[in-house]
Design a protein around this motif. Structure first.
Motif: not given
Length: 187
Positions: A43-47, A52-55, A98-102
């Motif tokens: 669970v992340i608190e970032e809005s 969010q992408a970094a997390l 992001l998954l594709e780029q990674a």
């Protein structure tokens, strides 16, 4: 929904998985990971969507570096910032990119859940949407190899969505809310 603590979001999400996903067998592959306690709730608190992408990428890294018996799969839950379903879909597309780029296409995949989930071309009141409705915007990070193994031992996996839709329609809105009362807050 009102503001909840991280702990409350995780607890209600666990209840949703147990009552709806496992309890109704919406995902026949969920029960073993719930039983083995290898389903991770993040669970992340970032809005902010970039944060969010970094997390999200950090969570992907955690999953990939964990033994499958310890963390089989992860629910990445975002209670703030993606309340609008279409904002959520944009973030889902970004996470998939992001998954594709990674270089993780074919290794990880995402399943999507949102309190206002709608299937395109389906009447908004149809209960079939509830197969992908969750208390908060949630991205299910799935190991493709694990999913392939599960699908190989399951007869007629292509029938799962149709079976789920028929079950939810049969239970009706009241029956679903009785099974998981928080549904009344967002469905």
């Amino acid at each position: 929904m009102q503001k909840y603590s991280v702990e409350q979001v995780e607890q209600i999400s666990r209840q949703w998985v147990e009552a709806m996903v496992v309890g109704l067998n919406l995902c026949p592959f969920a029960a073993p990971v719930v039983k083995d306690n290898s389903l991770r709730y993040s669970v992340i608190e970032e809005s902010d969507t970039e944060k969010q992408a970094a997390l999200f990428l950090a969570e992907v890294d955690r999953l990939l570096n964990a033994d499958e018996q310890d963390i089989a799969t992860t629910l990445f839950i975002v209670p703030r910032g993606l309340e609008d379903f279409y904002d959520y879909l944009d973030q889902l597309a970004y996470f998939e990119e992001l998954l594709e780029q990674a270089g993780l296409s074919g290794i990880l995949q995402l399943a999507s859940f949102h309190p206002q989930y709608l299937f395109g071309g389906v009447d908004e009141q149809d209960l079939s949407h509830w197969t992908n409705r969750s208390p908060w915007p949630t991205f299910h990070i799935i190991r493709e190899a694990q999913m392939s193994r599960a699908l190989a031992s399951y007869k007629d996996p292509e029938q799962i969505p149709e079976r789920n839709m028929a079950l939810l329609r049969k239970l009706g809105r009241e029956g679903l809310i009785k099974r998981f009362p928080p549904l009344a807050d967002y469905c």
